[in-house]
Design an enzyme around this catalytic site. Structure first.
Site, PDB file in Angstrom:
ATOM      1  N   THR A 133       4.898   3.927  -5.090  1.00 14.51           N
ATOM      2  CA  THR A 133       5.026   3.794  -6.538  1.00 14.51           C
ATOM      3  C   THR A 133       4.158   4.840  -7.217  1.00 14.51           C
ATOM      4  O   THR A 133       2.963   4.931  -6.935  1.00 14.51           O
ATOM      5  CB  THR A 133       4.581   2.364  -6.936  1.00 14.51           C
ATOM      6  OG1 THR A 133       5.531   1.458  -6.393  1.00 14.51           O
ATOM      7  CG2 THR A 133       4.488   2.195  -8.434  1.00 14.51           C
ATOM      8  N   HIS A 171      12.060  -4.957  -0.219  1.00 12.34           N
ATOM      9  CA  HIS A 171      10.593  -5.046  -0.312  1.00 12.34           C
ATOM     10  C   HIS A 171      10.199  -6.514  -0.172  1.00 12.34           C
ATOM     11  O   HIS A 171      10.272  -7.286  -1.127  1.00 12.34           O
ATOM     12  CB  HIS A 171      10.148  -4.498  -1.667  1.00 12.34           C
ATOM     13  CG  HIS A 171       8.676  -4.209  -1.758  1.00 12.34           C
ATOM     14  ND1 HIS A 171       7.741  -4.747  -0.898  1.00 12.34           N
ATOM     15  CD2 HIS A 171       7.972  -3.411  -2.613  1.00 12.34           C
ATOM     16  CE1 HIS A 171       6.538  -4.305  -1.236  1.00 12.34           C
ATOM     17  NE2 HIS A 171       6.657  -3.487  -2.276  1.00 12.34           N
ATOM     18  N   ASN A 203       3.502  -7.269   0.221  1.00 15.80           N
ATOM     19  CA  ASN A 203       2.515  -7.005  -0.833  1.00 15.80           C
ATOM     20  C   ASN A 203       2.473  -7.998  -1.992  1.00 15.80           C
ATOM     21  O   ASN A 203       2.087  -7.639  -3.108  1.00 15.80           O
ATOM     22  CB  ASN A 203       2.722  -5.586  -1.398  1.00 15.80           C
ATOM     23  CG  ASN A 203       2.175  -4.530  -0.437  1.00 15.80           C
ATOM     24  OD1 ASN A 203       1.477  -4.877   0.507  1.00 15.80           O
ATOM     25  ND2 ASN A 203       2.497  -3.274  -0.679  1.00 15.80           N
ATOM     26  N   TYR A 215       4.832  -9.523  -3.705  1.00 14.05           N
ATOM     27  CA  TYR A 215       5.878  -9.514  -4.730  1.00 14.05           C
ATOM     28  C   TYR A 215       6.883 -10.648  -4.485  1.00 14.05           C
ATOM     29  O   TYR A 215       6.680 -11.481  -3.600  1.00 14.05           O
ATOM     30  CB  TYR A 215       6.533  -8.127  -4.783  1.00 14.05           C
ATOM     31  CG  TYR A 215       5.531  -7.075  -5.192  1.00 14.05           C
ATOM     32  CD1 TYR A 215       4.953  -7.105  -6.461  1.00 14.05           C
ATOM     33  CD2 TYR A 215       5.103  -6.100  -4.302  1.00 14.05           C
ATOM     34  CE1 TYR A 215       3.998  -6.166  -6.840  1.00 14.05           C
ATOM     35  CE2 TYR A 215       4.144  -5.158  -4.672  1.00 14.05           C
ATOM     36  CZ  TYR A 215       3.594  -5.199  -5.941  1.00 14.05           C
ATOM     37  OH  TYR A 215       2.642  -4.282  -6.318  1.00 14.05           O
ATOM     38  N   ASN A 269      -2.220  -8.415  -4.205  1.00 15.83           N
ATOM     39  CA  ASN A 269      -1.693  -9.166  -5.354  1.00 15.83           C
ATOM     40  C   ASN A 269      -1.792 -10.679  -5.173  1.00 15.83           C
ATOM     41  O   ASN A 269      -0.883 -11.427  -5.514  1.00 15.83           O
ATOM     42  CB  ASN A 269      -0.245  -8.753  -5.627  1.00 15.83           C
ATOM     43  CG  ASN A 269      -0.132  -7.294  -6.010  1.00 15.83           C
ATOM     44  OD1 ASN A 269      -0.847  -6.832  -6.896  1.00 15.83           O
ATOM     45  ND2 ASN A 269       0.724  -6.558  -5.336  1.00 15.83           N
TER      46      ASN A 269
HETATM   47  C1  LIG Z   1       0.009   4.960  -4.628  1.00 16.30           C
HETATM   48  C2  LIG Z   1       0.633   3.947  -3.711  1.00 16.30           C
HETATM   49  C3  LIG Z   1       1.823   3.356  -4.057  1.00 16.30           C
HETATM   50  C4  LIG Z   1       2.445   2.453  -3.183  1.00 16.30           C
HETATM   51  N1  LIG Z   1       3.667   1.933  -3.524  1.00 16.30           N
HETATM   52  C5  LIG Z   1       4.329   1.152  -2.637  1.00 16.30           C
HETATM   53  C6  LIG Z   1       5.656   0.724  -2.899  1.00 16.30           C
HETATM   54  O1  LIG Z   1       6.287   1.081  -3.908  1.00 16.30           O
HETATM   55  N2  LIG Z   1       6.252  -0.081  -1.981  1.00 16.30           N
HETATM   56  C7  LIG Z   1       5.614  -0.467  -0.822  1.00 16.30           C
HETATM   57  O2  LIG Z   1       6.188  -1.191  -0.007  1.00 16.30           O
HETATM   58  N3  LIG Z   1       4.365  -0.036  -0.544  1.00 16.30           N
HETATM   59  C8  LIG Z   1       3.729   0.766  -1.401  1.00 16.30           C
HETATM   60  N4  LIG Z   1       2.489   1.255  -1.084  1.00 16.30           N
HETATM   61  C9  LIG Z   1       1.962   1.046   0.285  1.00 16.30           C
HETATM   62  C10 LIG Z   1       2.347   2.258   1.161  1.00 16.30           C
HETATM   63  O3  LIG Z   1       3.751   2.318   1.352  1.00 16.30           O
HETATM   64  C11 LIG Z   1       1.669   2.209   2.542  1.00 16.30           C
HETATM   65  O4  LIG Z   1       2.114   1.078   3.250  1.00 16.30           O
HETATM   66  C12 LIG Z   1       0.157   2.149   2.431  1.00 16.30           C
HETATM   67  O5  LIG Z   1      -0.319   3.140   1.535  1.00 16.30           O
HETATM   68  C13 LIG Z   1      -0.515   2.341   3.779  1.00 16.30           C
HETATM   69  O6  LIG Z   1      -0.167   3.591   4.335  1.00 16.30           O
HETATM   70  P1  LIG Z   1      -1.208   4.834   4.271  1.00 16.30           P
HETATM   71  O7  LIG Z   1      -2.495   4.341   4.873  1.00 16.30           O
HETATM   72  O8  LIG Z   1      -0.546   5.890   5.095  1.00 16.30           O
HETATM   73  O9  LIG Z   1      -1.382   5.199   2.843  1.00 16.30           O
HETATM   74  C14 LIG Z   1       1.827   2.123  -1.950  1.00 16.30           C
HETATM   75  C15 LIG Z   1       0.611   2.707  -1.616  1.00 16.30           C
HETATM   76  C16 LIG Z   1       0.013   3.627  -2.468  1.00 16.30           C
HETATM   77  C17 LIG Z   1      -1.257   4.290  -2.043  1.00 16.30           C
END
Ligand SMILES: Cc1cc2nc3c(=O)[nH]c(=O)nc-3n(C[C@H](O)[C@H](O)[C@H](O)COP(=O)(O)O)c2cc1C
Length: 375
Positions: free
Chosen positions: A27, A181, A184, A186, A241
């Site tokens: 996001t 989804h 998290n 939701y 959340n």
């Molecule tokens: C800025 C940001 C936005 C995210 N938006 C979503 C999202 O829209 N949907 C989702 O399932 N996870 C979302 N996540 C979680 C990421 O998809 C991912 O699972 C999480 O960042 C862990 O991976 P990483 O350690 O490689 O960042 C978001 C994470 C970050 C940092």
């Protein structure tokens, strides 16, 4: 036979990936306002991160106007949004990449200021998120979460139809598939977990009942796409959340086994250690591993995400714990992440301050490795 590597091919549904460095759904809150349609800046961002035979899971996109809890998030329920997404998809396809869209409804992770008509957000039950967590209003104030309004049975059926319609819209936009989804904290997870689901009808109570909404929205997407172009994302042990199941194993074992019967494109976990990765760094010592725990229950392709470096991703794949790794934060700051991991190039650190909202800064202005070499 050699064990697979991060750079061996992988078949996901009908698609032949050339590597296993997946872009996680992220996001970024930079859609056009007020249409909440993707705009040229978003097209550029996704095109920068597309690679031949690489998979992008596009950011969570609400299936209905009451599914938002933050500003500037792109939707997938209007003609303008379909048209905007089509530009993104075309740009990714032009580079030989694949792109799925993540279908989202935030449920109680919202505030009435984001709701059409200013009404209360909806949820399985009228249980607010605890005051340890704060909501942001549409005009940027930090407040306690409101008590959501419990969905009536008929409204649940309508929501399933919203997911079906959104899946159709994603198909019309040219995506290669959709991801539900279910993570998290939701809406889908609010149904799954006992702390947010106090229903006494067929959507609450027993584990079978709490998993029902997940299965229904997944089936709606399958009706449109066929199972092999639908993925599901779950975050067992997550605490984002205000979520969290006291004893996740029975719930998620049942969910994973039920989903396994459907022949989906993939199952996608967020590792418990990275729950809440969007907001803060978390301590990820001594937490269980979703991929290790649930892999034995899943016969299809398994993706996972959460704090992976290239080496850790390589190890997870070589050891057979996962088939592909989704990268979030380091894909934000490294548009050419697959190439950098392949060649062992240094990674650009990400800037958390520009994750959410804004324009090109922290979005499309991260350099690729060659540009850094020339600088
Ligand atoms: C800025 C940001 C936005 C995210 N938006 C979503 C999202 O829209 N949907 C989702 O399932 N996870 C979302 N996540 C979680 C990421 O998809 C991912 O699972 C999480 O960042 C862990 O991976 P990483 O350690 O490689 O960042 C978001 C994470 C970050 C940092």
């Amino acid at each position: 036979m050699n064990p697979p590597s991060l750079f061996s091919p992988l078949k996901i549904g009908p698609y032949q990936l050339k590597h296993r460095v997946v872009m996680a759904p992220l996001t970024r809150m930079r859609a056009a306002k007020p249409s909440l349609a993707p705009r040229p800046l978003n097209v550029e961002y996704y095109a920068q991160r597309a690679t031949p035979g690489g998979l992008i899971i596009a950011e969570a996109s609400p299936v209905a106007a009451n599914g938002f809890g933050s500003p500037g998030v792109p939707g997938i329920y209007s003609e303008a949004q379909i048209a905007g997404w089509r530009e993104v998809v075309d740009a990714v396809h032009a580079k030989g990449g694949f792109i799925f869209l993540q279908l989202w409804h935030v449920g109680r992770v919202s505030h009435s200021s984001f709701q059409p008509g200013g009404v209360l957000p909806v949820a399985p039950s009228a249980v607010p998120i605890s005051s340890e967590f704060k909501a942001m209003t549409a005009d940027g104030k930090v407040v306690d979460y409101e008590t959501p309004r419990a969905l009536e049975a008929g409204e649940i059926l309508l929501l399933v139809e919203s997911y079906r319609e959104a899946a159709r819209n994603a198909l019309a936009a040219g995506f290669d598939g959709v991801e539900i989804h279910g993570a998290n904290g939701y809406l889908v997870e609010q149904f799954l977990q006992s702390r947010s689901n106090l229903r006494t009808d067929q959507y609450g109570g027993s584990i079978e009942n709490r998993v029902r909404f997940l299965m229904e929205v997944t089936q709606a997407a399958i009706d449109v796409w066929g199972a092999n172009r639908v993925g599901v994302r779950l975050s067992p042990y997550g605490i984002a959340n205000g979520s969290g199941e006291a004893d996740p194993m029975p719930l998620y074992s049942h969910a994973v086994k039920s989903l396994d019967k459907l022949g989906l494109a993939y199952l996608h976990f967020i590792e418990p250690r990275s729950s809440g990765a969007g907001r803060a760094e978390v301590n990820w010592q001594n937490v269980p591993s979703a991929m290790v725990l649930y892999r034995p229950l899943w016969s299809g392709v398994l993706l996972t995400a959460g704090g992976f470096s290239g080496d850790a991703a390589q190890a997870a794949i070589a050891e057979g714990h996962a088939d592909a790794i989704a990268f979030g934060r380091i894909f934000i700051s490294n548009p050419d992440l697959p190439q950098r991991l392949q060649h062992g190039h240094e990674l650009t650190p990400y800037n958390r301050a520009t994750f959410y909202g804004g324009e090109e800064k922290g979005y499309t202005d991260y350099p690729v490795h060659d540009e850094m070499a020339q600088a």
